[in-house]
Design an enzyme around this catalytic site. Sequence first.
Site, PDB file in Angstrom:
ATOM      1  N   CYS A  62       0.844  -1.183   0.000  1.00  9.33           N
ATOM      2  CA  CYS A  62       0.000   0.000   0.000  1.00  9.33           C
ATOM      3  C   CYS A  62       0.887   1.242   0.000  1.00  9.33           C
ATOM      4  O   CYS A  62       2.096   1.172   0.144  1.00  9.33           O
ATOM      5  CB  CYS A  62      -0.942  -0.002   1.196  1.00  9.33           C
ATOM      6  SG  CYS A  62      -0.138   0.258   2.783  1.00  9.33           S
ATOM      7  N   GLY A  63       0.252   2.387  -0.187  1.00  9.36           N
ATOM      8  CA  GLY A  63       0.993   3.637  -0.271  1.00  9.36           C
ATOM      9  C   GLY A  63       0.994   4.224  -1.659  1.00  9.36           C
ATOM     10  O   GLY A  63       1.558   5.300  -1.871  1.00  9.36           O
ATOM     11  N   HIS A  64       0.365   3.505  -2.612  1.00  5.82           N
ATOM     12  CA  HIS A  64       0.326   3.964  -4.002  1.00  5.82           C
ATOM     13  C   HIS A  64      -1.089   4.333  -4.444  1.00  5.82           C
ATOM     14  O   HIS A  64      -1.356   4.442  -5.638  1.00  5.82           O
ATOM     15  CB  HIS A  64       0.865   2.871  -4.933  1.00  5.82           C
ATOM     16  CG  HIS A  64       2.191   2.329  -4.523  1.00  5.82           C
ATOM     17  ND1 HIS A  64       3.288   3.126  -4.331  1.00  5.82           N
ATOM     18  CD2 HIS A  64       2.596   1.062  -4.242  1.00  5.82           C
ATOM     19  CE1 HIS A  64       4.318   2.377  -3.970  1.00  5.82           C
ATOM     20  NE2 HIS A  64       3.918   1.126  -3.902  1.00  5.82           N
ATOM     21  N   HIS A 230       8.912   3.799  -3.843  1.00  2.20           N
ATOM     22  CA  HIS A 230       9.034   3.186  -2.520  1.00  2.20           C
ATOM     23  C   HIS A 230      10.005   3.966  -1.642  1.00  2.20           C
ATOM     24  O   HIS A 230      10.641   3.411  -0.757  1.00  2.20           O
ATOM     25  CB  HIS A 230       9.522   1.736  -2.626  1.00  2.20           C
ATOM     26  CG  HIS A 230       8.588   0.849  -3.380  1.00  2.20           C
ATOM     27  ND1 HIS A 230       8.827   0.454  -4.667  1.00  2.20           N
ATOM     28  CD2 HIS A 230       7.402   0.291  -3.023  1.00  2.20           C
ATOM     29  CE1 HIS A 230       7.837  -0.320  -5.080  1.00  2.20           C
ATOM     30  NE2 HIS A 230       6.965  -0.431  -4.103  1.00  2.20           N
ATOM     31  N   GLY A 426      15.318   1.318   4.579  1.00  6.43           N
ATOM     32  CA  GLY A 426      15.491   1.323   6.025  1.00  6.43           C
ATOM     33  C   GLY A 426      14.698   0.307   6.802  1.00  6.43           C
ATOM     34  O   GLY A 426      14.666   0.357   8.036  1.00  6.43           O
ATOM     35  N   THR A 469      10.390  -8.592   0.101  1.00  6.14           N
ATOM     36  CA  THR A 469      11.290  -9.446  -0.659  1.00  6.14           C
ATOM     37  C   THR A 469      11.914 -10.527   0.214  1.00  6.14           C
ATOM     38  O   THR A 469      11.985 -11.687  -0.168  1.00  6.14           O
ATOM     39  CB  THR A 469      12.394  -8.594  -1.299  1.00  6.14           C
ATOM     40  OG1 THR A 469      11.792  -7.642  -2.181  1.00  6.14           O
ATOM     41  CG2 THR A 469      13.362  -9.465  -2.082  1.00  6.14           C
ATOM     42  N   ASP A 577      25.726  -5.596   2.059  1.00  3.75           N
ATOM     43  CA  ASP A 577      24.293  -5.828   1.923  1.00  3.75           C
ATOM     44  C   ASP A 577      23.672  -6.149   3.284  1.00  3.75           C
ATOM     45  O   ASP A 577      24.102  -7.087   3.966  1.00  3.75           O
ATOM     46  CB  ASP A 577      24.043  -6.988   0.958  1.00  3.75           C
ATOM     47  CG  ASP A 577      22.568  -7.282   0.824  1.00  3.75           C
ATOM     48  OD1 ASP A 577      21.870  -6.461   0.221  1.00  3.75           O
ATOM     49  OD2 ASP A 577      22.129  -8.323   1.336  1.00  3.75           O
ATOM     50  N   GLY A 579      20.832  -7.553   4.083  1.00  4.30           N
ATOM     51  CA  GLY A 579      20.237  -8.879   4.156  1.00  4.30           C
ATOM     52  C   GLY A 579      21.271  -9.965   4.374  1.00  4.30           C
ATOM     53  O   GLY A 579      21.044 -10.931   5.119  1.00  4.30           O
TER      54      GLY A 579
END
Length: 594
Positions: A62-64, A230, A426, A469, A577, A579
């Site tokens: 959401c946010g779009h 994003h 973030g 992701t 990275d 992740g």
Amino acid sequence: MGITDFFQGSTSVKSFEVSEPLQASLKGFALANPGLTLIEKQDIVLRKTDKSKIALISGGGCGHEPTHAGFVGQGLLSAAVCGEIFASPSTKQILNAIKVLDKNSSGVLLIVKNYTGDVLHFGLAAERARALGIPTRVAVVGDDVAVGREKGGFVGRRALAGTVLVHKITGAFAEQYSEKYGLDGTARVAEIVNENLVTIGSSLDHCKVPGRKFETELNDKKMELGMGIHNEPGVRVLEPVPSVEELLEKDMLPKLLDPNDKDRHFVNFDKDDDVVLLVNNLGGVAPFMLTAIAGKTVEFLDKNYKIKPVQTITGTLMTSFNMDGFSITLLNASKASKKLHEEFSAVKCVRTLLNAPTDAPGWPRISYDKSEAPSIDEKLLQEDVKVKEAGTYDYDHFSKMMKSGADKLIKSEPYITELDSKVGDGDCGYTLVGGAKGITENLEKVDKKYLSQALAQISDIIESSMGGTSGGLYSIMISGLAQGIIQECKEKDTQVTPEILSNAFQHALETLYKYTKARPGSSTVIDALEPFVKEFSSSNDFSKAIEAAEKGAKSTGSIEAKFGRASYVSDSSEIPDPGAIGLVEFLKGVKEGY
């Protein structure tokens, strides 16, 4: 006239806050549009569909808004699956939407924005749906030119506002022609439209995400070109802030139309081509200002490129919350129409589909009629994770290792978040901690005898608790690990040994590689994961495997990212990275509890 005269130019970082904003927003949307049904807790918005026609599902974080739920309506989308803020919905949510629509459609097309989490989750849902016998296809949309082939060649173009034109044209085709051309034909239409789209965005600043601290490196004298949707950084900072005329004429339109820019030239526009122009508000631009920007865009298209748009659409269609910016999309309607007519003789003009009636509440040109909201068979939403039982294991020992790994990861969250704030949006630390807590808080519920079933349940837990992701990657990998255990254990009650586990990890990695092109050297979690798997498979030594993973993770601090949001940052080669670092910290914790 300066660009700040065209924008609202608000410097306020205050925003209204409500508890559970996604659920509150969707409930409010459903109340305002009684022709739609909201499946609560699944965050799915859908309309009534026709058994003889192809159903279209889209979605994402959401946010779009009004994307995605705002485009659910006859002649457009059949359903939207909504994830948390800027995070993909889970595979389970998407699969549930597919199962519900399958009862009243002849097939399901998933239209997916080209972001790693969306592609993973929608792709996995499509795989699972096909395994259930539901005809399902995936069409991936990418229209951004800012990144270019050199930077974005591995992942392709990001999806921006051009996505809504794919939704609209494909939705009209499905409404009118899917009985004749079927699922493959409908998917092909989405591909043809996408092949003729280009988009670029720009903004004075980042957006304020509800519930998060506002962070920006831009001051009043700076703006960004090539913004994503994003909150990821643009590809170039412009300083000082140019006038709107300079921004359009020198920075934005050349990246859309310059045939000599081989890195960003994706679509040819000849002087006699019919072109559709979309000027999209990213959230913070007043409508008055937006039409002024559209007017200047039309002026420069004619002056510099002899292009006179046959249709101009202005409005708020694909936002990034309150981002103080806009995007420009060009669709080569002539080339799209020609290709569509060659492959589908019944279609004469792509603009006929673009302007076909729809009652979707978010579309700027809609026709109103009373429609009945669909009812839902709640049984379709139940999905208990079940796999073949195989591989007995020591649950108490396993539980201790998982809790130790989670504790180590949680302690490392501030450092991981700090890294991700430099190369992403973030949230990597919070996302990983969410997954770790999801596991530890649900360990008592997993199967205590068979490791294959326990891992399958953990895969489902991670997907639900992490999202985005990372959730998709780990969920697919652990699902592959469960299948590997099943393959390696010839008998149901075979005790899992290090050898069996190491071979199962190889299968897990191979499964993951079906859904991501990331490999060692791409500056992702794969740089830590593959060395771990290979060393553990070779030596069955967990300590050596962690050492290999840590070496791989550290290497990401000296190479350019090729995947994920870090790949869109102008220089990510000096930052490891997040992740990969998170995976190593978790593995170190597991070792402490080993």
